[in-house]
Design an enzyme around this catalytic site. Structure first.
Site, PDB file in Angstrom:
ATOM      1  N   THR A  29       0.782  -1.174   0.021  1.00  0.00           N
ATOM      2  CA  THR A  29      -0.065   0.048   0.110  1.00  0.00           C
ATOM      3  C   THR A  29       0.998   1.078   0.115  1.00  0.00           C
ATOM      4  O   THR A  29       0.696   2.298  -0.753  1.00  0.00           O
ATOM      5  CB  THR A  29      -1.032   0.107   1.357  1.00  0.00           C
ATOM      6  OG1 THR A  29      -1.567  -1.269   1.261  1.00  0.00           O
ATOM      7  CG2 THR A  29      -2.048   1.074   0.926  1.00  0.00           C
ATOM      8  N   ASP A  30       1.973   1.281   0.787  1.00  0.00           N
ATOM      9  CA  ASP A  30       3.051   2.326   0.536  1.00  0.00           C
ATOM     10  C   ASP A  30       3.586   2.654  -0.703  1.00  0.00           C
ATOM     11  O   ASP A  30       3.651   3.658  -1.120  1.00  0.00           O
ATOM     12  CB  ASP A  30       3.972   2.122   1.875  1.00  0.00           C
ATOM     13  CG  ASP A  30       3.692   2.531   3.323  1.00  0.00           C
ATOM     14  OD1 ASP A  30       2.617   3.369   3.230  1.00  0.00           O
ATOM     15  OD2 ASP A  30       4.317   1.937   4.097  1.00  0.00           O
TER      16      ASP A  30
END
Length: 417
Positions: free
Chosen positions: A179-180
Site C-alpha cells: 500500500t505504501d
C-alpha cells in the site's frame, strides 16, 4: 545526460516509505530532491534494522538497508522544523520549489505555518502533496495509518494467503509494504499531472494545487478486479492461495525437484501446453474447452496437472513450455531472481559509489539498490547521489539559500540544523 524532470525542485518533508518512494521516483527522473530530516535522528527507516549494510570486513554498519530502498538521488538536509528558524528556512526553500511532499498527520504542519494555505501565499505555483493514512477528511482523518493496518482494513489480507481449511490457512500481508509503494506511485503520477496543469503550453493555469493522497484510498483502488467482482456481484472474494479466481490453470504446481508457476491466460496457451506435455486429449475435453469451463472444473483439472508436473524437473518444464510460448517459470527466492540472466541483462542490480563521507564513516565503497524500471529512451533515469548520510548536504543546501558559513555554524550550534 539531463533527466526528464531536470530543473524540477522538490522539497521532501516525508519519511518512511510512501512519500520517499514517490520522491525517489521523481529524483530518478532528474528532479533535485532535498530531503529534510530531524537533526540527530533522521528518517525513521535509518534505524529500521537489522539488516544493516556490511562494511569491508563483513561487519554490520549503522546504515539500514531499508533506508537505501527509497532514498537514492536525494540530498539530505537536517533541520528542526519545530524551531522558528527552521520554519523560516523551510518557507524560504518552499518559495523556490516546484513540489513539496509531506506525510505529517492532518493539520500537523499548520502550527508551524507550513501547511498548504500558508505556503501557497508565498508560492502560488507550489504543488503540495499530502500523504496520510485516511485522507484530509472523514471520520478517520486524524488517525495514524500504516501499511499493515491498511492491508487489513482494505480487505487485501482477506484475499491473500491460503483458505482457512488448508494447512497454513488464514489472512496474510503481502511480503512488501504494497500500500505504501502504490501510494508513492499514485502520488508521483498526481504530481506529474498537477505539473502539466500548471505548465501546459496550451492550457496551463500557472498555479499549483493541493494533492490529498490517502493510503486507504489506494488500498481500496488496488483491489482491482477483486473489488469490481464484489461490487458487481455482491459476492465477497475469498483467499485461494496462489490460484486465480478467474483463470485456470494459473498457479503454482509441484515438480520433480520443487515447484514452478504455470500462468495460462487463454485457450491457445492451454492447447499448446497439452500438446507439449503429451496430453493432447485434454485440449479436446469439453470440460476444458474454454477458460470459463476450466475454472468451473478446476477441482478435476488441477489434480491431473499436478500429477503430470511432478514427472519433470522445473528447468525441464521451463525449457519445454518456453519454446511453445506457454507462460511458465521458476519460483525464485530473491537471490535466485538477481542471478537470473534476464534480470542481469536488464541491469536491475544498481551499485552506486558512496560519497567520501560515507566511505570514511561506514567503511563501505558502494550501496546497492534496484534500478528504476522506467526506461525512457531519450531521457532515462539519472544517477547522481547514492542514498545520503544524515545531513550530508546540509551545508551545501543552506549555502544555495544564501547562508554564509558563519550563519550555518550558528544554526548548527543552536541545534536548528
Amino acid at each position: 545526460m539531463a533527466g526528464a524532470l531536470e530543473g524540477l525542485k522538490v522539497l521532501d518533508l516525508s519519511r518512511v516509505l510512501a512519500g520517499p518512494w514517490c520522491t525517489q521516483m521523481l529524483a530518478d527522473l532528474g528532479a533535485d530532491v532535498v530531503k529534510v530530516e530531524k537533526p540527530g535522528e533522521g528518517d525513521d527507516t535509518r534505524q529500521w534494522g537489522p539488516p544493516f549494510v556490511r562494511d569491508a570486513r563483513g561487519e554490520p554498519t549503522t546504515q539500514s538497508t531499508y533506508f537505501l530502498a527509497c532514498n537514492r538521488n536525494k540530498r539530505s538536509l537536517t533541520l528542526d522544523i519545530a524551531t522558528p528558524e527552521g520554519q523560516a528556512l523551510v518557507r524560504q526553500m518552499a518559495a523556490r520549489s516546484d513540489v513539496l511532499v509531506e506525510n505529517f498527520k492532518v493539520g500537523g504542519l499548520r502550527k508551524y505555518g507550513l501547511d498548504y494555505d500558508s505556503l501557497k501565499a508565498i508560492n502560488p505555483r507550489l504543488i503540495y502533496c499530502s500523504i496520510t493514512g485516511f485522507g484530509q477528511d472523514g471520520p478517520y482523518a486524524q488517525r495514524a495509518g500504516y501499511d499493515l493496518m491498511i492491508q487489513a482494513m482494505s480487505g487485501m489480507m482477506s484475499i491473500t494467503g491460503r483458505p482457512d481449511g488448508e494447512a497454513g490457512g488464514g489472512p496474510l500481508r503481502v511480503g512488501v509494504a504494497i500500500t505504501d509503494l502504490f501510494t508513492g506511485l499514485y502520488a508521483a503520477n498526481a504530481i506529474l499531472a498537477a505539473l502539466n496543469v500548471r505548465d501546459n503550453a496550451h492550457s496551463g493555469t500557472g498555479q499549483g494545487q493541493h494533492i490529498d493522497m490517502a493510503l486507504l484510498d489506494v488500498g481500496m483502488a488496488v483491489l482491482a478486479n477483486q473489488a469490481t467482482a464484489y461490487l458487481n456481484t455482491g459476492e465477497i472474494p475469498q483467499r485461494q492461495g496462489n490460484s486465480h479466481p478467474s483463470l485456470a490453470p494459473y498457479q503454482d504446481f509441484p515438480t520433480a525437484d520443487g515447484a514452478m508457476l504455470l500462468a495460462i491466460g487463454n485457450d491457445g496457451q492451454f492447447q499448446r501446453f497439452c500438446v507439449a506435455a503429451g496430453q493432447p486429449d485434454w485440449a479436446n475435453d469439453p470440460r476444458y474447452a474454454s477458460n470459463t469451463l476450466r475454472v468451473r472444473h478446476r477441482e478435476v483439472l488441477i489434480p491431473l496437472l499436478s500429477a503430470l508436473t511432478r514427472t519433470r524437473r522445473t528447468a525441464d518444464w521451463v525449457a519445454l513450455l518456453g519454446d511453445q510460448a506457454v507462460p511458465c517459470g521458476p519460483i525464485n527466492d530473491i537471490g535466485a531472481a538477481f542471478a537470473d540472466a534476464q534480470v542481469q541483462a536488464r541491469g536491475l542490480r544498481l551499485s552506486q559509489p558512496c560519497s567520501p563521507a560515507a566511505r570514511t564513516q561506514l567503511q563501505v565503497d558502494a550501496f546497492h539498490t534496484v534500478a528504476s524500471p522506467l526506461r525512457l529512451a531519450a531521457t532515462p533515469p539519472v544517477l547522481r547521489h547514492a542514498p545520503p548520510l544524515l545531513g550530508e548536504h546540509t551545508d551545501q543546501v543552506l549555502a544555495e539559500l544564501g547562508l554564509d558559513p558563519a550563519r550555518i555554524a550558528a544554526l548548527r550550534q543552536a541545534g536548528v540544523v
